[in-house]
Design a protein around this motif. Structure first.
Motif: not given
Length: 114
Positions: A10-11, A35-38, A56-57, A63-67
């Protein structure tokens, strides 16, 4: 071997380019940051804040679907996103330039080398 950011489900190329502008050059670097720091680094590098991009990030790094998440989990993500935005606004850019100007200069190949 360093897998590219876009090797994470998804990226895609746009996230890979944004990460590169933020100094994140591999999928493993992104995973190590979390995710937060990135996302904070993306904002500092000039990425415009957008909840869906953050969401999404987070999902991709899990490792999960974006939604995939909903309800209370999604509300908690929104609170984390809002906190990251507030902190980004109160943190001056490392080069002393406003984020939008720094992004413009970087996009046009005019940024100072780091």
């Amino acid at each position: 071997m360093n897998d590219p950011v876009s090797s994470i489900r998804n990226l895609g190329p746009a996230m890979e380019e944004a990460c590169a502008q933020a100094g994140i050059h591999s999928a493993q670097e992104l995973r190590d940051l979390g995710a937060d720091e990135a996302y904070a680094r993306l904002l500092a590098a000039g990425t415009r804040p957008h909840f869906i991009g953050y969401y999404v990030l987070v999902m991709a790094l899990q490792g999960r679907p974006w939604n995939d998440c909903k309800g209370d989990e999604k509300k908690a993500l929104r609170e984390r996103f809002d906190a990251i935005k507030v902190k980004a606004k109160s943190t001056p850019p490392a080069d002393g330039l406003p984020a939008e100007l720094a992004q413009f200069l970087n996009t046009h190949g005019l940024a100072k080398p780091r």
